[in-house]
Motif scaffolding. Sequence first.
Motif, PDB file in Angstrom:
ATOM      1  N   CYS A 191       0.827  -1.212   0.000  1.00  0.00           N
ATOM      2  CA  CYS A 191       0.000   0.000   0.000  1.00  0.00           C
ATOM      3  C   CYS A 191       0.859   1.260   0.000  1.00  0.00           C
ATOM      4  N   ILE A 192       2.100   1.137   0.437  1.00  0.00           N
ATOM      5  CA  ILE A 192       2.978   2.310   0.451  1.00  0.00           C
ATOM      6  C   ILE A 192       3.257   2.789  -0.975  1.00  0.00           C
ATOM      7  N   GLU A 195       0.474   4.871  -2.238  1.00  0.00           N
ATOM      8  CA  GLU A 195       0.458   6.176  -1.591  1.00  0.00           C
ATOM      9  C   GLU A 195       1.580   7.062  -2.116  1.00  0.00           C
ATOM     10  N   THR A 215       5.367   4.018   8.011  1.00  0.00           N
ATOM     11  CA  THR A 215       4.255   3.103   7.755  1.00  0.00           C
ATOM     12  C   THR A 215       4.744   1.664   7.781  1.00  0.00           C
TER      13      THR A 215
ATOM     14  N   TRP B  68      -1.417   5.547  10.015  1.00  0.00           N
ATOM     15  CA  TRP B  68      -1.140   6.249   8.776  1.00  0.00           C
ATOM     16  C   TRP B  68      -1.834   7.607   8.722  1.00  0.00           C
ATOM     17  N   ILE B  71       0.246  10.052  10.562  1.00  0.00           N
ATOM     18  CA  ILE B  71       1.484  10.378   9.849  1.00  0.00           C
ATOM     19  C   ILE B  71       1.178  11.327   8.703  1.00  0.00           C
ATOM     20  N   LYS B  72       0.126  10.991   7.939  1.00  0.00           N
ATOM     21  CA  LYS B  72      -0.178  11.812   6.765  1.00  0.00           C
ATOM     22  C   LYS B  72      -0.677  13.198   7.160  1.00  0.00           C
TER      23      LYS B  72
END
Lengths: 283, 162
Positions: A191-192, A195, A215, B68, B71-72
């Motif tokens: 999934c990284i 993104e 992540t 996540w 973080i985002k």
Amino acid sequence: MNYTKQIQDIAAKLFTEGKIDVFVGYRMNGFDDNQVPVLITDPQDVSKLVFTDKSVFNLVNYLKTDHTRRKRVGLVVKGCDSRSLNLMLTESQVKRENLYVVGICCEGIVDDSGHKMQNCVECVVPDAVVSDELLGTPSGQKPYMVNVDIAALAAKPLTERTAYFEEVFENCIRCNACRHSCPLCYCAKCCIDQETATLYNGANTTSAAFHALMTWSLHLAGRCVDCRNCEKACPSHLPLHLLHKQNESVIYENFQEHLAGVIPEDRGAFYKYSLKDPDDFIM
Amino acid sequence: METEVKDQLVSIEKPELVAPPNWEPVIMGILCNWCSYAGSDLTGTSRIQYPPNIRIIRVPCSSRVDPWFLIKSLQTTADGVLVSGCHPGDCHYITGNYYARRRFLVTKKLLNFVGFHENRIQFSWVSAAEGPKFAKVVNKVTEEIKKLGPLHLYKKENFEKK
Ligand code: SF4
Ligand code: SF4
Ligand code: SF4
């Protein structure tokens, strides 16, 4: 620690009995005294196999490849490797009946300079927890130690830690070798990547590296077995164990969990909860 | 004649960076649908004032909050995040917030370890009946994050080519 002879015998026996299609072990790399992983399919090649304290890599990672998938595989595992194998079995990535596991009661592996690796000094479970055949004498579980680098960094003031990690993330070239070398990062599509493609337009910036490594380390929180395959693979020599050991120590100290992969059928700290988990950081 | 010398507000992680005048923090609020979001609604309908710095996102459950998200948020606009869910035992999905609690602790400690001030990542349990508590929480969080100055770490736009 030298099990070369035993492992060659076991591999030869397995091939003659027709129990395996491929054997995953180590061989000398051919130009210095370091070793590389090898996948042996021809019984004549078993003499190439070695096992000494220079057998650094985690061979469980090779169960992810097409050369071993849906085949009967023999492989050599040390203590930490066997824990990652345990997790792969629990997460239904490999079938136990397809494997013949040669477990090692590990005495620690050494790095290029001949020193025992730090993760081996701090190792809690040196004996293989999954095995069909155990080589060496079991020495039992050791007490848990907080990683020295974590303790040193945590004692530093915030601004120093910030500056230190900014340099770490700046040096990441986003080659993804860490992910590919980790036995527990087996997702067909990470999934990284999706993104990075959308949020960063595929660019390799410090910001993208921070996002990816954070992540990644959180996907491995409660699962990482500290084999340090990722760190050995990193071309920039980044201290990736810092992120993983930090998560591991928080989990170990706060949730009274055993370490990842030690107990069969245990999926890790994030798959369960306890009513006694700390609550004081929440308003 | 007296002149008031005001301390300049600097970013706590990078003391060499000074906040612009009249700087206001942006706080990402991630609230669960069943308790905290309803609680914030009650704050509004009871006409209780709270700082406008918080930008609220509604999620089904606090265990929907992937680390996540934090973080985002911190990498884009936010100077801090507040995640809020139902009290332990009150989760609409029975156990969601117990699972979430573990992830929150690990995420908070990890972000703190790599150099974020711990007050930038905050959590609270607010039930649907706790309108005044929600206002109190947002006040406290905003105040604490204001003291830390703007966040300059790993911001996405800082690294983009213009
Ligand atoms: S993250 Fe690194 S140390 Fe942890 S299991 Fe994966 S390869 Fe091993
Ligand atoms: S980082 Fe996460 S999504 Fe990517 S391969 Fe590893 S576990 Fe899968
Ligand atoms: S192996 Fe090292 S350089 Fe490559 S992506 Fe991982 S951390 Fe970055």
